[in-house]
Design a protein around this motif. Sequence first.
Motif, PDB file in Angstrom:
ATOM      1  N   THR A  37      -3.625   8.389 -10.401  1.00  0.00           N
ATOM      2  CA  THR A  37      -3.810   9.606  -9.610  1.00  0.00           C
ATOM      3  C   THR A  37      -5.035   9.558  -8.695  1.00  0.00           C
ATOM      4  O   THR A  37      -5.230  10.472  -7.902  1.00  0.00           O
ATOM      5  N   MET A  82       1.885   8.648   4.204  1.00  0.00           N
ATOM      6  CA  MET A  82       2.388   7.567   3.395  1.00  0.00           C
ATOM      7  C   MET A  82       2.081   7.859   1.925  1.00  0.00           C
ATOM      8  O   MET A  82       0.941   8.109   1.559  1.00  0.00           O
ATOM      9  N   ASN A  83       3.085   7.804   1.087  1.00  0.00           N
ATOM     10  CA  ASN A  83       2.922   8.082  -0.331  1.00  0.00           C
ATOM     11  C   ASN A  83       2.856   6.759  -1.098  1.00  0.00           C
ATOM     12  O   ASN A  83       3.804   5.992  -1.104  1.00  0.00           O
ATOM     13  N   ASN A  84       1.721   6.517  -1.750  1.00  0.00           N
ATOM     14  CA  ASN A  84       1.511   5.278  -2.493  1.00  0.00           C
ATOM     15  C   ASN A  84       1.516   5.510  -3.998  1.00  0.00           C
ATOM     16  O   ASN A  84       0.900   4.745  -4.742  1.00  0.00           O
ATOM     17  N   ALA A  85       2.191   6.530  -4.448  1.00  0.00           N
ATOM     18  CA  ALA A  85       2.158   6.899  -5.869  1.00  0.00           C
ATOM     19  C   ALA A  85       2.615   5.759  -6.767  1.00  0.00           C
ATOM     20  O   ALA A  85       1.989   5.480  -7.791  1.00  0.00           O
ATOM     21  N   ARG A  86       3.672   5.083  -6.395  1.00  0.00           N
ATOM     22  CA  ARG A  86       4.196   3.991  -7.226  1.00  0.00           C
ATOM     23  C   ARG A  86       3.174   2.852  -7.322  1.00  0.00           C
ATOM     24  O   ARG A  86       2.928   2.305  -8.397  1.00  0.00           O
ATOM     25  N   GLU A  87       2.553   2.516  -6.210  1.00  0.00           N
ATOM     26  CA  GLU A  87       1.564   1.441  -6.192  1.00  0.00           C
ATOM     27  C   GLU A  87       0.317   1.818  -6.994  1.00  0.00           C
ATOM     28  O   GLU A  87      -0.255   0.986  -7.700  1.00  0.00           O
ATOM     29  N   LYS A  88      -0.095   3.086  -6.903  1.00  0.00           N
ATOM     30  CA  LYS A  88      -1.253   3.544  -7.681  1.00  0.00           C
ATOM     31  C   LYS A  88      -0.969   3.471  -9.175  1.00  0.00           C
ATOM     32  O   LYS A  88      -1.827   3.066  -9.959  1.00  0.00           O
ATOM     33  N   ARG A  89       0.248   3.857  -9.575  1.00  0.00           N
ATOM     34  CA  ARG A  89       0.623   3.768 -10.989  1.00  0.00           C
ATOM     35  C   ARG A  89       0.660   2.312 -11.453  1.00  0.00           C
ATOM     36  O   ARG A  89       0.224   1.985 -12.556  1.00  0.00           O
ATOM     37  N   ASP A 109      -7.523   7.623  -5.770  1.00  0.00           N
ATOM     38  CA  ASP A 109      -7.639   6.602  -4.738  1.00  0.00           C
ATOM     39  C   ASP A 109      -8.773   5.674  -5.156  1.00  0.00           C
ATOM     40  O   ASP A 109      -9.807   6.122  -5.647  1.00  0.00           O
TER      41      ASP A 109
END
Length: 71
Positions: free
Chosen positions: A46, A1-8, A48
Amino acid sequence: MNNAREKRSLGSAIRNLREQRGISQRKLALMTGTSRSYLWKIEAGTADVGIDVLIRIAQALDVQVRELIEF
């Protein structure tokens, strides 16, 4: 699962609130018991982020955690 958008989104919310309050990254890092480089990575989206750190950041910024994760 890629959460890149949520992390940004989380990082952006933290950075915006920090800047609104006139708090430097260094000061927020000291207030939360984290390193400045880790805080930079969080704000950049970038890193967690564990719930413990998220709670400390929210407390330091005087907001509820849910205000940081509105995505």
